[in-house]
Write a protein that holds these residues in place. Sequence first.
Motif, PDB file in Angstrom:
ATOM      1  N   LEU A   1       0.839  -1.206   0.000  1.00 39.66           N
ATOM      2  CA  LEU A   1       0.000   0.000   0.000  1.00 39.66           C
ATOM      3  C   LEU A   1       0.874   1.256   0.000  1.00 39.66           C
ATOM      4  CD1 LEU A   1      -3.117   0.272   0.246  1.00 39.66           C
ATOM      5  CD2 LEU A   1      -2.741   0.803   2.635  1.00 39.66           C
ATOM      6  N   ASN A   2       0.582   2.163  -0.948  1.00 41.79           N
ATOM      7  CA  ASN A   2       1.354   3.402  -1.039  1.00 41.79           C
ATOM      8  C   ASN A   2       1.053   4.297   0.166  1.00 41.79           C
ATOM      9  OD1 ASN A   2       2.423   5.858  -1.692  1.00 41.79           O
ATOM     10  ND2 ASN A   2       1.333   6.088  -3.631  1.00 41.79           N
ATOM     11  N   PRO A   3       2.058   4.572   1.012  1.00 40.41           N
ATOM     12  CA  PRO A   3       1.777   5.343   2.230  1.00 40.41           C
ATOM     13  C   PRO A   3       1.270   6.761   1.959  1.00 40.41           C
ATOM     14  CG  PRO A   3       4.132   4.941   1.981  1.00 40.41           C
ATOM     15  CD  PRO A   3       3.456   4.154   0.923  1.00 40.41           C
ATOM     16  N   THR A   4       1.564   7.308   0.786  1.00 40.36           N
ATOM     17  CA  THR A   4       1.050   8.651   0.470  1.00 40.36           C
ATOM     18  C   THR A   4      -0.470   8.659   0.416  1.00 40.36           C
ATOM     19  OG1 THR A   4       2.697   8.406  -1.270  1.00 40.36           O
ATOM     20  CG2 THR A   4       1.899  10.606  -0.835  1.00 40.36           C
ATOM     21  N   LEU A   5      -1.066   7.497   0.062  1.00 40.93           N
ATOM     22  CA  LEU A   5      -2.528   7.427   0.009  1.00 40.93           C
ATOM     23  C   LEU A   5      -3.122   7.702   1.389  1.00 40.93           C
ATOM     24  CD1 LEU A   5      -3.203   4.353  -2.304  1.00 40.93           C
ATOM     25  CD2 LEU A   5      -3.399   6.770  -2.845  1.00 40.93           C
ATOM     26  N   LEU A   6      -2.429   7.253   2.426  1.00 38.56           N
ATOM     27  CA  LEU A   6      -2.914   7.471   3.783  1.00 38.56           C
ATOM     28  C   LEU A   6      -2.800   8.950   4.142  1.00 38.56           C
ATOM     29  CD1 LEU A   6      -1.360   4.357   5.528  1.00 38.56           C
ATOM     30  CD2 LEU A   6      -3.418   4.550   4.147  1.00 38.56           C
ATOM     31  N   ASP A   7      -1.672   9.565   3.729  1.00 36.69           N
ATOM     32  CA  ASP A   7      -1.518  11.008   3.913  1.00 36.69           C
ATOM     33  C   ASP A   7      -2.629  11.743   3.188  1.00 36.69           C
ATOM     34  OD1 ASP A   7       0.681  10.984   5.507  1.00 36.69           O
ATOM     35  OD2 ASP A   7       2.137  11.353   3.928  1.00 36.69           O
ATOM     36  N   ALA A   8      -2.916  11.297   1.955  1.00 36.49           N
ATOM     37  CA  ALA A   8      -3.934  11.968   1.143  1.00 36.49           C
ATOM     38  C   ALA A   8      -5.293  11.897   1.833  1.00 36.49           C
ATOM     39  CB  ALA A   8      -4.001  11.338  -0.247  1.00 36.49           C
ATOM     40  N   ALA A   9      -5.643  10.718   2.346  1.00 37.14           N
ATOM     41  CA  ALA A   9      -6.932  10.568   3.022  1.00 37.14           C
ATOM     42  C   ALA A   9      -6.985  11.476   4.251  1.00 37.14           C
ATOM     43  CB  ALA A   9      -7.136   9.115   3.426  1.00 37.14           C
ATOM     44  N   ASN A  10      -5.893  11.473   4.984  1.00 39.50           N
ATOM     45  CA  ASN A  10      -5.764  12.317   6.174  1.00 39.50           C
ATOM     46  C   ASN A  10      -5.911  13.787   5.810  1.00 39.50           C
ATOM     47  OD1 ASN A  10      -3.363  12.917   8.735  1.00 39.50           O
ATOM     48  ND2 ASN A  10      -5.400  12.105   8.958  1.00 39.50           N
ATOM     49  N   ASP A  11      -5.277  14.149   4.716  1.00 39.63           N
ATOM     50  CA  ASP A  11      -5.295  15.531   4.226  1.00 39.63           C
ATOM     51  C   ASP A  11      -6.713  15.962   3.859  1.00 39.63           C
ATOM     52  OD1 ASP A  11      -3.618  17.822   3.216  1.00 39.63           O
ATOM     53  OD2 ASP A  11      -4.704  17.329   1.392  1.00 39.63           O
ATOM     54  N   LEU A  12      -7.497  15.004   3.347  1.00 32.74           N
ATOM     55  CA  LEU A  12      -8.858  15.333   2.921  1.00 32.74           C
ATOM     56  C   LEU A  12      -9.851  15.255   4.078  1.00 32.74           C
ATOM     57  CD1 LEU A  12      -8.699  13.437  -0.453  1.00 32.74           C
ATOM     58  CD2 LEU A  12      -8.938  15.892  -0.188  1.00 32.74           C
ATOM     59  N   GLY A  13      -9.330  15.080   5.285  1.00 25.89           N
ATOM     60  CA  GLY A  13     -10.184  15.169   6.464  1.00 25.89           C
ATOM     61  C   GLY A  13     -10.573  13.847   7.083  1.00 25.89           C
ATOM     62  N   ALA A  14     -10.009  12.738   6.576  1.00 28.79           N
ATOM     63  CA  ALA A  14     -10.394  11.437   7.113  1.00 28.79           C
ATOM     64  C   ALA A  14      -9.683  11.156   8.433  1.00 28.79           C
ATOM     65  CB  ALA A  14     -10.067  10.344   6.102  1.00 28.79           C
ATOM     66  N   SER A  15     -10.451  10.676   9.406  1.00 31.70           N
ATOM     67  CA  SER A  15      -9.839  10.240  10.655  1.00 31.70           C
ATOM     68  C   SER A  15      -9.172   8.891  10.392  1.00 31.70           C
ATOM     69  CB  SER A  15     -10.906  10.093  11.724  1.00 31.70           C
ATOM     70  OG  SER A  15     -11.857   9.141  11.300  1.00 31.70           O
TER      71      SER A  15
ATOM     72  N   TRP B   1      -9.936   5.953  11.516  1.00 36.99           N
ATOM     73  CA  TRP B   1     -10.918   4.898  11.278  1.00 36.99           C
ATOM     74  C   TRP B   1     -11.488   4.999   9.866  1.00 36.99           C
ATOM     75  CZ3 TRP B   1     -12.732   0.402  11.586  1.00 36.99           C
ATOM     76  CH2 TRP B   1     -14.068   0.107  11.299  1.00 36.99           C
ATOM     77  N   ILE B   2     -11.820   6.230   9.436  1.00 36.03           N
ATOM     78  CA  ILE B   2     -12.377   6.405   8.084  1.00 36.03           C
ATOM     79  C   ILE B   2     -11.326   6.051   7.039  1.00 36.03           C
ATOM     80  CG2 ILE B   2     -13.249   8.109   6.433  1.00 36.03           C
ATOM     81  CD1 ILE B   2     -14.729   9.426   8.709  1.00 36.03           C
ATOM     82  N   THR B   3     -10.075   6.423   7.300  1.00 33.70           N
ATOM     83  CA  THR B   3      -8.998   6.050   6.380  1.00 33.70           C
ATOM     84  C   THR B   3      -8.936   4.537   6.244  1.00 33.70           C
ATOM     85  OG1 THR B   3      -7.753   7.965   7.118  1.00 33.70           O
ATOM     86  CG2 THR B   3      -6.542   6.302   5.892  1.00 33.70           C
ATOM     87  N   PHE B   4      -9.084   3.853   7.373  1.00 37.96           N
ATOM     88  CA  PHE B   4      -9.044   2.392   7.319  1.00 37.96           C
ATOM     89  C   PHE B   4     -10.215   1.852   6.501  1.00 37.96           C
ATOM     90  CE2 PHE B   4     -10.480  -1.707   8.918  1.00 37.96           C
ATOM     91  CZ  PHE B   4      -9.356  -2.461   8.660  1.00 37.96           C
ATOM     92  N   ARG B   5     -11.399   2.360   6.788  1.00 39.79           N
ATOM     93  CA  ARG B   5     -12.605   1.829   6.160  1.00 39.79           C
ATOM     94  C   ARG B   5     -12.680   2.165   4.671  1.00 39.79           C
ATOM     95  NH1 ARG B   5     -17.572   4.248   8.645  1.00 39.79           N
ATOM     96  NH2 ARG B   5     -17.692   5.111   6.560  1.00 39.79           N
ATOM     97  N   ARG B   6     -12.269   3.391   4.321  1.00 36.91           N
ATOM     98  CA  ARG B   6     -12.471   3.820   2.940  1.00 36.91           C
ATOM     99  C   ARG B   6     -11.245   3.596   2.051  1.00 36.91           C
ATOM    100  NH1 ARG B   6     -16.154   8.690   3.015  1.00 36.91           N
ATOM    101  NH2 ARG B   6     -17.966   7.811   4.041  1.00 36.91           N
ATOM    102  N   VAL B   7     -10.065   3.478   2.657  1.00 39.33           N
ATOM    103  CA  VAL B   7      -8.863   3.360   1.825  1.00 39.33           C
ATOM    104  C   VAL B   7      -8.116   2.057   2.095  1.00 39.33           C
ATOM    105  CG1 VAL B   7      -6.675   4.424   1.172  1.00 39.33           C
ATOM    106  CG2 VAL B   7      -8.641   5.865   1.708  1.00 39.33           C
ATOM    107  N   ILE B   8      -7.695   1.848   3.341  1.00 35.99           N
ATOM    108  CA  ILE B   8      -6.823   0.699   3.617  1.00 35.99           C
ATOM    109  C   ILE B   8      -7.544  -0.618   3.328  1.00 35.99           C
ATOM    110  CG2 ILE B   8      -5.440  -0.492   5.350  1.00 35.99           C
ATOM    111  CD1 ILE B   8      -5.096   2.162   6.762  1.00 35.99           C
ATOM    112  N   PHE B   9      -8.734  -0.791   3.918  1.00 28.39           N
ATOM    113  CA  PHE B   9      -9.404  -2.073   3.755  1.00 28.39           C
ATOM    114  C   PHE B   9      -9.775  -2.369   2.297  1.00 28.39           C
ATOM    115  CE2 PHE B   9     -12.820  -5.231   4.201  1.00 28.39           C
ATOM    116  CZ  PHE B   9     -12.104  -6.199   4.890  1.00 28.39           C
TER     117      PHE B   9
END
Lengths: 369, 267
Positions: free
Chosen positions: B165-179, B181-189
């Motif tokens: 998993l590209n770690p920048t994607l997690l930064d991106a989700a975080n940047d767009l306001g995802a907590s 848990w939401i990052t996990f549910r909408r991106v990681i999983f």
Amino acid sequence: MTNGVIIQFNNVTKQYDNDPPVLKDVSFEIERGKFYTLLGPSGCGKTTILRLIAGFTEASEGEIFFNEKKINDIPANKRQVNTVFQDYALFPHLNVFENVAFGLRIKKLKNAEIEQKVREALSFVNLKGYETREIREMSGGQRQRVAIARAIVNEPEVILLDEPLSALDLKLRTEMQYELRELQRRLGITFIFVTHDQEEALAMSDEIFVIDKGKIQQSGTPTDIYDEPINRFVADFIGESNIVKGRMIADYRVEFVGKEFECVDQGLNENEPVEIVIRPEDMVITTLEHGKLQVRVDSQLFRGVHYEICCYDKDENEWLVHSTKKANVGDKIGLYFDAEAIHVMRHGETEEEFDRRLEAYTDVEPDGK
Amino acid sequence: MENKLSRNLYMVPYVLWIVLFVIAPIFLVVYYSFFDIEGNLSFINYQKFFTPVYLKMTFSSFWYAFLITAISLLIAYPTALLLTKTKHKQLWLLLIIVPSWINLLLKAYAFLGIFGTYGVTNSFLEVIGIGAQQILFTDFSFVFVSVYIFIPFMILPIFNSLNELNPTLLDAANDLGASKWITFRRVIFPLTMDGVKSGCQVVFIPALSLFMLTRLIAGNRVITLGTAIEQHFLVTRDWGMGSTIAVFLIISMFLIMIVTGTRKRGV
């Protein structure tokens, strides 16, 4: 802190473990609605500044203010900034529409509102009709636009762009430079753009911060930085330069390559060793007797807009000349330049001292440089 | 022409393998399933399969396989997530993988000792005052041991997909306001779904046909299709019925593979 200031760094230092600090005691202010560029070689700390603003990393020391509120401890997802990443970081499992809608869905907006905002953002970046495309079906330039749409759709006060054009080919890059600049003007929000490409920085910015070794070397408008580089690093990094050692003889008199020249700098100590910068485009090819310098043409490259001519004087100092006229390799020629073309740099001068010196010139000669 | 010839030559081992060890056995299994216990051609086995006895057995096989897969997933996913965040993740992963190199039977026998009436667990329960319990030969022990055996196979594919998993994607989700848990549910999983699918595949399918554990750990209280096949071949000598069950097992395996088939998305 004036009203126009949106971001302020107060003596910010960033250090990982016991490594030497990535950022050393950096302070600056960013004003609302301008296009800023953080320019520097890779590893200079420019991306670290961006990550500090975005909230992906924490400052080791110092304070960061956003809209006059300290934001050191505010997590990234609660900050009013959005980032366009270098590799775009688009979500591969979502289509274009859902990528752009990501931030809005988190804010739990109504579907109709999301739909309208996403369409608006996509037409802003000229991607109307691409809503249902998968990310893997998009070209590099299109992905770039999706990433920008994804950032602007949230209506942030600041957009951070981390070398977003570096993966594009030259033609597309130039096109995107225009578009980004245009976009920033239309939106009227603050852009902070990170790049190592000096041409990009000069073309797009209202204000440039030149960064090296974790310190801001110089800040100012593109013309300021180009015409009045503070030190050897800036002169060398921004544009091409001829840099030689020199010595200040008296006010308006400077000596280099064993000759004395008239210049416009004053207020330096007598006999102070300095460095001299002359931009290649300020040199004019002339006959031997009219030239201030006598040189031998060593090689010549055709650059399209101009010829890049490399010359050597009798002391084997290299002189780079940009000229629309062709020279003949092996010829002895003269180089002429105005007194204004000579730019004197002091050793170890800070930005404040430098600015004060430049202001002093303006006082002496109101219409001067 | 020579190129084509040499390519065909290289194909020989592969084709031989497929014919001898895949096609021929499946053909034999299907063939035998049409003979009753006396060796007469008939459909009696298929009729028998649809009687309550075998349907119940099928159901319990699926139920236990589902339980084992679900519990393995629940334990393996957080473990894999944790592993990717550790400093020496490859070492930790290796430590989890190593037990899977040991033979399944050895591990089963080890649990006989651990869970037995005079085993370590019961001694411990005695000490803390709960008293000895019947642990061995229960559903619990069967599921517990099965999960223990299958967990490495679940962790490995999930770990790999998390690691990619590209770690920048997690930064991106975080940047767009995802907590978080939401990052996990909408991106990681969603992005590690492929790993989850292949993990479920490599656990569910073998779990469906488990048979030694059912006897050693569950004391034949749990009768699965695997156990039934073994009994028919080795005890009742009803090869036809055993083959029929195997046919259904093979069909369900193919179905599962189609359902969990990986459709790669994205860049």
